[in-house]
Design a protein around this motif. Structure first.
Motif, short mmCIF file in Angstrom:
data_model
loop_
_atom_site.label_atom_id
_atom_site.label_comp_id
_atom_site.label_asym_id
_atom_site.label_seq_id
_atom_site.Cartn_x
_atom_site.Cartn_y
_atom_site.Cartn_z
N PHE A 1 0.61 -1.08 0.05
CA PHE A 1 0.30 -0.38 -0.51
C PHE A 1 0.88 0.87 0.23
O PHE A 1 -0.15 2.48 -0.05
CB PHE A 1 -1.04 0.17 1.06
CG PHE A 1 -1.77 -1.25 1.69
CD1 PHE A 1 -3.22 -0.54 0.44
CD2 PHE A 1 -2.33 -2.42 1.57
CE1 PHE A 1 -4.29 -1.19 0.26
CE2 PHE A 1 -3.29 -3.36 1.71
CZ PHE A 1 -4.06 -2.35 0.78
N ALA A 2 2.00 1.49 0.50
CA ALA A 2 3.21 2.47 0.18
C ALA A 2 3.05 3.19 -1.27
O ALA A 2 2.87 4.33 -0.21
CB ALA A 2 4.74 2.35 0.79
N PRO A 3 2.87 2.53 -2.37
CA PRO A 3 2.30 3.55 -3.65
C PRO A 3 1.56 4.30 -3.57
O PRO A 3 0.68 5.68 -3.63
CB PRO A 3 2.76 2.95 -4.71
CG PRO A 3 3.79 1.50 -4.23
CD PRO A 3 2.67 1.32 -3.14
N TYR A 4 0.79 3.95 -3.02
CA TYR A 4 -0.95 4.52 -2.67
C TYR A 4 -1.64 5.30 -1.82
O TYR A 4 -1.73 6.49 -2.11
CB TYR A 4 -2.45 2.93 -2.34
CG TYR A 4 -3.54 3.63 -2.78
CD1 TYR A 4 -4.12 3.98 -3.58
CD2 TYR A 4 -4.49 4.47 -1.71
CE1 TYR A 4 -5.92 4.50 -4.17
CE2 TYR A 4 -5.34 4.83 -2.01
CZ TYR A 4 -5.92 4.99 -2.79
OH TYR A 4 -7.74 4.77 -2.78
N LEU A 5 -0.69 5.49 -0.49
CA LEU A 5 -0.53 6.13 0.24
C LEU A 5 0.45 7.20 0.21
O LEU A 5 0.22 8.04 0.80
CB LEU A 5 -0.24 5.35 1.95
CG LEU A 5 -1.18 4.30 2.06
CD1 LEU A 5 -0.23 3.74 3.42
CD2 LEU A 5 -2.53 4.61 2.65
N LEU A 6 1.13 7.38 -0.81
CA LEU A 6 2.44 7.92 -0.87
C LEU A 6 1.10 9.29 -1.97
O LEU A 6 1.47 10.65 -2.24
CB LEU A 6 3.48 8.00 -1.72
CG LEU A 6 4.81 6.97 -1.18
CD1 LEU A 6 5.81 6.34 -1.78
CD2 LEU A 6 5.38 7.99 0.07
N ASN A 7 0.90 8.70 -2.86
CA ASN A 7 -0.16 9.22 -3.77
C ASN A 7 -1.37 10.13 -3.09
O ASN A 7 -2.15 10.88 -3.50
CB ASN A 7 -0.39 8.80 -5.08
CG ASN A 7 0.51 7.92 -5.92
OD1 ASN A 7 1.50 8.46 -6.24
ND2 ASN A 7 -0.24 6.65 -6.54
N TYR A 8 -1.45 9.30 -1.83
CA TYR A 8 -3.13 10.08 -1.22
C TYR A 8 -2.45 9.81 0.22
O TYR A 8 -3.27 9.33 1.47
CB TYR A 8 -3.69 9.22 -1.39
CG TYR A 8 -4.82 9.01 -3.36
CD1 TYR A 8 -5.44 10.44 -3.42
CD2 TYR A 8 -4.54 8.27 -3.31
CE1 TYR A 8 -4.95 10.07 -5.07
CE2 TYR A 8 -5.22 7.26 -4.36
CZ TYR A 8 -5.51 8.40 -5.69
OH TYR A 8 -4.81 8.74 -6.88
#
Length: 657
Positions: free
Chosen positions: A182-189
């Motif tokens: 989930f890190a890439p998603y959390l970085l975007n949002y």
């Protein structure tokens, strides 16, 4: 007349749909929450009174699962997900789910799943419950809709009767896997908060660096061109490496090994392509045989290799600058010669490797790190394999042991420590080798008394005790007296010879004198040893010879028997029955055949087996602490080289006989 039939899925179809890894099952539920525009998602593990896992609960504050009275419920259909018709959520986030199968993954975690959800209908907040069971995964029970007591939307997914597991769901490793997914998603949002077991995943804490690269387009066999990109995220506080196959938006669908050399780096690599979404729809994303998958993976791994090669150079340069500021870098600013420059380049590579792979190296104090670097520099410049090994052993010591080693060097020189260990090893080799020579039937017939045994014993008086040092070897009784007077610091002039009873002279093999004396005590001891060849069976005849020497010393007043005790040892391999009886009388210690009336002279009969067993026993504690292992073959080879090159074992036929 034609007939139309409806296909009814059987239980095995549902069970295949429900089977997946716990990691993916939890991920699917979290993705559903994020697709509902949740800003807070929490995964909790509840335990019963006995400490066992009783429930898995996943809560979110998303928009809930709406339920219109005049429309089919979203759980009613398999496939054809409403999400496939939209690209983004109402809050403009990228949508993850498209297949309408995610809810079934929850049954991989436990037998009963409940969705308690609240949605907004106009100005009203309405709640209801959905209940499903793994025993009938294609059937869901919906409760009546009731007004919500709270003016807030969201869903609580509760998995009861969780599947038996080894506790992996609550481990740091599981948390790290979820973080990587989930890190890439959390970085975007960045407004989203995802909590696992009460602890939030903080991208600032776990992510050190992030970069994305376009990959060359790939043409499939059917002529379609595939676009792909690779995002690389370096981890700061979580460990592990993985290459994820993702859809075009970066949602992980499958996992592969990166298969790239990247020492000192933990990372997640996200290979993004719409093509993987198509493969996932056909359940082919986990199979590398699909057209183009192998080429995409190869292209991604090539990019990973280029990226981390550059990162290694950057990391090495930064580390060297830190070491220069600390004053531990062992090279001058400018190379003194071309050879020095080459040595420095090799040093830089090795030093960075040591930093990456030796636990705790970066936390060593300045003095220890400086010593390690000096040793490494010397090893590189000298090309010495011995120094390289020493460096390796020192670097691998735990910090506590490094401190002990440093303190030991304050009390004793390293050369003395090495000499002491080498001396112990040589003693073990000598004692084991001598035991093999005199006790093994296949070689002892070749071992002679004076030519072989005598030479070994004369050079190694410690075989008989740590307190002894060599006095004289192969001397007559008269010279024995002179040596005794010399040790007692008396006049060594002897005008009359020392004779045995009957007026005959005698010759002893070895005399040992006590090396260490206790202050204020008259406890000098002389040990006279009579050796016999290995294949000789000792009898009363050999004992009588030694007894006459003891008697000559006892009768001659020039030998001090007041402040000096005398022991006479007859040493061989075997005793005959009569001599064995004499040496094991109940009124004397075992092995003692005679004690003088004064008690200052004793005559003993010893076997090599007993003597060497005691000797090795004295060294066993140190041997075990040093973990020294010495074989009989090595020991015999050492003695043959040092003392008896002419001695060879008997033929193999006799040895085996």
């Amino acid at each position: 007349m034609s007939t139309t039939i409806d296909v009814s899925p059987r239980n095995d179809f549902w069970h295949r749909l429900c089977r997946t890894r716990p990691l993916r099952a939890v991920s699917e539920i979290v993705w559903n929450a994020l697709d509902a525009d949740a800003e807070n998602v929490g995964v909790e593990f509840h335990r019963n009174a006995l400490g066992g896992l009783s429930e898995i609960v996943i809560k979110d504050d998303g928009t809930g699962i709406p339920r219109a009275r005049d429309e089919e419920h979203r759980f009613a259909a398999l496939g054809g997900s409403w999400k496939a018709k939209v690209q983004r959520t109402p809050e403009k986030r990228l949508m993850h789910g498209k297949l309408g199968e995610g809810r079934f993954r929850a049954f991989a975690l436990g037998g009963i799943v409940t969705w308690q959800t609240t949605f907004k209908d106009g100005q009203n907040y309405l709640s209801y419950e959905i209940l499903g069971s793994v025993s009938a995964p294609g059937k869901f029970t919906l409760s009546d809709i009731t007004p919500s007591a709270l003016a807030a939307t969201g869903t609580i997914v509760t998995i009861s009767n969780p599947e038996a597991n080894d506790g992996t769901l609550e481990t740091d490793d599981f948390r790290a896997h979820i973080s990587r997914i989930f890190a890439p998603y959390l970085l975007n949002y960045r407004a989203i908060k995802l909590t696992i077991g009460g602890k939030a995943i903080d991208t600032k804490e776990i992510v050190a660096r992030r970069e994305e690269f376009p990959l060359p387009p790939l043409r499939l066999r059917n002529g379609h061109e595939i676009a792909a990109s690779l995002e690389i995220v370096e981890w700061r506080s979580i460990s592990g490496r993985a290459l994820y196959l993702c859809d075009e938006n970066g949602f992980a669908l499958s996992e592969r090994a990166p298969e790239v050399r990247a020492p000192g780096f933990d990372f997640g690599a996200y290979l993004k392509s719409a093509y993987f979404s198509q493969l996932d729809e056909g359940a082919l994303v986990d199979i590398d045989l699909a057209d183009g998958v192998g080429q995409l993976l190869s292209s991604a791994r090539d990019q990973l290799a280029r990226y981390f090669k550059q990162r290694e150079r950057e990391k090495a340069k930064a580390l060297i600058e830190v070491w220069k500021k600390e004053g531990v870098y062992p090279f001058a600013e400018k190379p003194e010669s071309q050879a020095s420059d080459k040595a420095r380049q090799v040093f830089d590579i090795c030093a960075v490797t040591v930093h990456d792979y030796v636990d705790g190296f970066e936390h060593q104090n300045k003095a220890t790190k400086s010593l390690s670097f000096r040793l490494l520099k010397e090893a590189i410049e000298s090309g010495s394999p011995e120094l390289s090994r020493i460096l390796s052993e020192v670097l691998m010591l735990p910090s506590a042991k490094q401190k002990e080693f440093s303190e030991l060097l304050d009390r004793a020189k390293l050369t003395n420590i090495i000499d002491a260990v080498k001396d112990i090893e040589l003693r073990l080799v000598t004692a084991k080798g001598l035991r093999e020579l005199v006790c093994s039937a296949y070689i002892r017939d070749s071992v002679k008394e004076r030519e072989h045994i005598h030479r070994i014993v004369a050079d190694n008086p410690w075989l008989f005790g740590e307190q002894y040092a060599m006095g004289r070897s192969e001397v007559g009784l008269t010279n024995l007296l002179r040596e005794h007077l010399k040790l007692m610091k008396r006049d060594t002039r002897v005008t009359e010879p020392v004779l045995k009873s009957g007026g005959k002279s005698g010759r002893v093999d070895i005399m040992l004198a006590k090396l260490v004396k206790m202050s204020g005590r008259s406890d000098d001891n002389h040990l006279v040893i009579e050796l016999k060849r290995a294949n000789k069976v000792l009898s009363h005849k050999e004992f009588s010879q030694l007894f006459e020497y003891a008697n000559a010393v006892g009768q001659d007043t020039r030998f001090d028997k007041t402040s000096v005790s005398w022991d006479f040892w007859l040493v061989g391999v075997q005793l005959d029955h009569a001599l064995s009886e004499l040496c094991n009388a109940q009124d004397r210690p075992p092995g003692c055949a005679h004690i003088s009336k004064s008690g200052r002279i004793k005559v003993w009969v010893k076997t090599w087996g007993e003597l060497l067993h005691d000797c090795l026993g004295r060294h066993e504690y140190i041997r075990s602490k040093l973990e020294l292992e010495v074989t009989e073959e090595e020991s015999v080879a050492h003695l043959q080289k040092m003392y008896m090159e002419v001695v060879t074992p008997q033929s193999e036929e006799k040895k085996n006989f």
